[in-house]
Design an enzyme around this catalytic site. Structure first.
Site, mmCIF file in Angstrom:
data_model
loop_
_atom_site.group_PDB
_atom_site.id
_atom_site.type_symbol
_atom_site.label_atom_id
_atom_site.label_comp_id
_atom_site.label_asym_id
_atom_site.label_seq_id
_atom_site.Cartn_x
_atom_site.Cartn_y
_atom_site.Cartn_z
ATOM 1 N N VAL A 19 -98.877 -44.195 -134.258
ATOM 2 C CA VAL A 19 -98.531 -43.858 -133.187
ATOM 3 C C VAL A 19 -99.658 -44.591 -133.144
ATOM 4 O O VAL A 19 -100.754 -45.304 -133.603
ATOM 5 C CB VAL A 19 -98.858 -42.493 -132.815
ATOM 6 C CG1 VAL A 19 -97.767 -41.559 -133.595
ATOM 7 C CG2 VAL A 19 -100.406 -41.755 -133.219
ATOM 8 N N GLY B 297 -98.966 -47.531 -132.148
ATOM 9 C CA GLY B 297 -98.043 -48.996 -132.263
ATOM 10 C C GLY B 297 -98.993 -50.014 -132.566
ATOM 11 O O GLY B 297 -100.464 -50.072 -132.804
ATOM 12 N N VAL C 215 -102.379 -66.773 -126.008
ATOM 13 C CA VAL C 215 -103.409 -65.627 -126.573
ATOM 14 C C VAL C 215 -103.471 -65.845 -127.636
ATOM 15 O O VAL C 215 -105.233 -66.112 -128.142
ATOM 16 C CB VAL C 215 -102.559 -64.958 -125.618
ATOM 17 C CG1 VAL C 215 -103.916 -63.338 -125.133
ATOM 18 C CG2 VAL C 215 -101.925 -65.621 -124.098
ATOM 19 N N ARG D 94 -93.514 -63.980 -131.274
ATOM 20 C CA ARG D 94 -93.334 -62.742 -131.226
ATOM 21 C C ARG D 94 -91.845 -62.140 -130.699
ATOM 22 O O ARG D 94 -91.650 -63.037 -130.300
ATOM 23 C CB ARG D 94 -94.471 -61.384 -130.885
ATOM 24 C CG ARG D 94 -95.450 -61.583 -131.442
ATOM 25 C CD ARG D 94 -96.965 -60.795 -130.382
ATOM 26 N NE ARG D 94 -96.448 -59.053 -131.075
ATOM 27 C CZ ARG D 94 -96.451 -58.983 -132.488
ATOM 28 N NH1 ARG D 94 -96.995 -59.386 -133.555
ATOM 29 N NH2 ARG D 94 -95.840 -57.500 -132.830
ATOM 30 N N MET E 229 -94.298 -60.099 -123.244
ATOM 31 C CA MET E 229 -95.222 -58.720 -124.309
ATOM 32 C C MET E 229 -96.779 -58.425 -124.446
ATOM 33 O O MET E 229 -97.434 -59.324 -124.543
ATOM 34 C CB MET E 229 -94.743 -58.946 -125.368
ATOM 35 C CG MET E 229 -93.146 -59.509 -125.722
ATOM 36 S SD MET E 229 -93.007 -60.069 -127.787
ATOM 37 C CE MET E 229 -91.246 -60.179 -128.146
ATOM 38 N N HIS F 294 -123.802 -58.391 -104.331
ATOM 39 C CA HIS F 294 -124.820 -59.141 -104.983
ATOM 40 C C HIS F 294 -126.023 -58.441 -105.641
ATOM 41 O O HIS F 294 -126.949 -57.586 -105.213
ATOM 42 C CB HIS F 294 -124.981 -59.803 -103.745
ATOM 43 C CG HIS F 294 -126.014 -61.244 -104.202
ATOM 44 N ND1 HIS F 294 -125.463 -61.776 -104.219
ATOM 45 C CD2 HIS F 294 -127.238 -61.095 -104.334
ATOM 46 C CE1 HIS F 294 -126.503 -63.238 -104.696
ATOM 47 N NE2 HIS F 294 -127.418 -62.601 -104.442
#
Ligand SMILES: Cc1cc2nc3c(=O)[nH]c(=O)nc-3n(C[C@H](O)[C@H](O)[C@H](O)COP(=O)(O)OP(=O)(O)OC[C@H]3O[C@@H](n4cnc5c(N)ncnc54)[C@H](O)[C@@H]3O)c2cc1C
Length: 463
Positions: free
Chosen positions: A36, A38, A177, A267, A313, A439
């Site tokens: 789980v 992914g 990336v 991918r 993606m 700031h």
């Protein structure tokens, strides 16, 4: 029917869909053949960010000399680094499992394949559902001449396991990336790194000026970058991997020697092998499952989300689509109707953007006005020893509408939230310029870029 909703895949898209479906009172199950969380949690976003942080700490320990702090010796325990990273992954995936359980989502373990439009074989179980959400994600694209062995030639998953000793020379094929994040990790850990990219620009799709600024900052750290270049083949010899590199422009070939090659050429969606063709779910030529703005496929009670449903993606796109699909199923008025999806490269400096690039805005017919504020003029950036980069703002000269923000700089990813909200709320550049920013903060660079659009920035000249 066993369930109101069956989600296939428990990546960011899938687990978001399942949890939201359960929250909305739907009886929900998730089929998952791996872990789980992914790709993102297990071999993507999270472990890369852990390695990036570790590499940056090593680089920063050297920068500390500038303000008088010296360390005797920087020593890296590679096995500890790998296990620390794995520990974070374990904690987060464990968290996702508990969240699914807490929301009474059934997790069915096994590979899912459609039997018919409402029945899915998951491992040795048959699961039926009124609605099905496909969230099977993507896998690394490969190059036939650089077969992955996860030792000499690695994909992103192999690159996540830092070898001991650290490889001396690393070639990243692909200047996207993922290529740049690993280039940055290995450069900071002590490798000599080269990135080669086939296209004329690295980080495809990003603003051209911002990309130039990004490349300048990254090159300063010793990473070599070559565009319009390709790697043809390699030969393993005693002294390393002899890679044939070719200039796309001139056709000139040369051989360079590396200890490791990372293939990061993109991918591809995981849409095959599920028997989708037989239930009538349409797949595009590029392998993406075709969906409408409600994430419905060509079979209306079957939905697709995340990497398998199209570009970009990215985890946050998958997450949002998961929520939308679940809400549509629950009968809510929901659709994938977003102004912009942010993108980030988590190098140092980071490169983060949201909305239109200058070129995209011009192509859409806007009369474009831009503002730029360099971090070299930011007090906060100086105190952080991180003055490379800038904020570039793209706007419509006629209406003052904010169109895009492109940031190269420290913590750019965290600064991007303001720009994303601005775009979603149709903010004008003046809205940002009129907002008091604390700031000294890095976020003031966004304020000053807005002021610079109007040629009224305070801390730079407004030529
Ligand atoms: C190295 C790397 C770094 C990344 N860094 C970032 C980042 O910083 N930020 C970001 O936004 N994105 C990042 N990404 C992209 C991000 O990981 C993906 O966009 C995201 O994981 C997509 O989510 P998903 O739910 O669509 O699919 P995935 O995360 O790919 O999950 C799909 C799941 O489905 C399961 N599955 C597939 N087929 C079946 C089947 N037939 N039956 C049962 N289960 C199945 C898989 O086992 C997997 O668990 C990165 C990716 C990589 C590779």
């Amino acid at each position: 029917m066993d369930y109101d909703v069956l989600v296939i895949g428990a990546g960011p898209g899938g687990y978001h869909a399942a949890i939201r479906a359960a929250q909305l009172g739907l009886k929900t199950a998730v089929a998952e053949m791996g872990a789980v969380g992914g790709v993102c949690l297990n071999v993507g976003c999270i472990p890369t960010k852990a390695l990036l942080h570790a590499g940056e700490q090593m680089a920063e320990s050297k920068h500390a000399r500038e303000f008088g702090l010296t360390f005797n010796e920087t020593k890296l325990d590679v096995s500890k680094l790998n296990s620390w990273k794995e520990g974070i992954v374990k904690r987060l995936t464990g968290g996702v499992s508990s969240l699914l359980k807490g929301n009474k989502v059934t997790v069915v373990t096994g590979e899912a394949k459609f039997i018919d439009a409402n029945t899915v074989q998951v491992g040795d179980q048959k699961v039926t559902a009124k609605n099905i959400i496909i969230a099977t994600g993507s896998e690394p694209a490969t190059l036939p001449t650089f077969p992955i062995d996860q030792k000499d030639i690695v994909d992103s998953t192999g690159a996540l396991v830092v070898p001991d000793p650290i490889p001396g020379r690393v070639l990243c094929i692909g200047g996207g990336v993922i290529g740049f994040e690993f280039a940055h990790v290995y450069n900071n850990l002590g490798s000599k790194v080269k990135v080669i990219e086939f296209a004329p620009q690295v980080i495809p799709g990003a603003d051209a000026d911002a990309t130039k600024e990004f490349v300048k900052a990254i090159k300063k750290q010793g990473i070599e970058i070559e565009v319009r270049t390709k790697a043809n083949s390699f030969e393993k010899k005693e002294d390393g991997l002899h890679v044939e590199i070719e200039s796309v422009e001139t056709g000139a070939k040369r051989t360079e020697v590396f200890d490791r090659v990372l293939v990061a050429v993109g991918r591809r969606p995981r849409s095959r092998g599920m028997n989708l063709e037989n239930v009538g779910v349409k797949i595009s030529d590029r392998g993406f499952i075709e969906v409408n703005d409600k994430l419905q496929t060509s079979v209306p009670h079957i939905y697709a989300i995340g990497d398998v449903a199209g570009n970009p993606m990215l985890a946050h796109k998958a997450m949002k689509e998961g929520l939308v699909a679940a809400e549509v199923i629950a009968g809510k008025k929901s659709a994938m109707d977003v102004v912009a999806i942010p993108g980030v490269v988590y190098t140092s400096p980071e490169f983060a953007w949201v909305g239109l690039t200058e070129q995209e805005a011009k192509d859409k017919g806007y009369k474009v006005k831009t503002g730029v504020f360099p971090f070299a003029a930011s007090g906060r950036a100086m105190t952080l020893q991180s003055t490379d980069g800038f904020v570039k703002m793209v706007s419509d000269a006629e209406t003052d509408l904010l169109l895009g923000v492109h940031i190269v700089g420290p913590h750019a990813s965290d600064m991007l939230g303001e720009a994303s909200l601005g775009l979603e709320m149709a903010a004008t550049v003046s809205d940002i310029a009129l907002t008091i920013h604390a700031h000294p903060t890095l976020g003031e660079a966004v304020l000053e870029a807005a002021e610079h659009v109007h040629r009224q920035a305070i801390h730079i000249s407004n030529r």
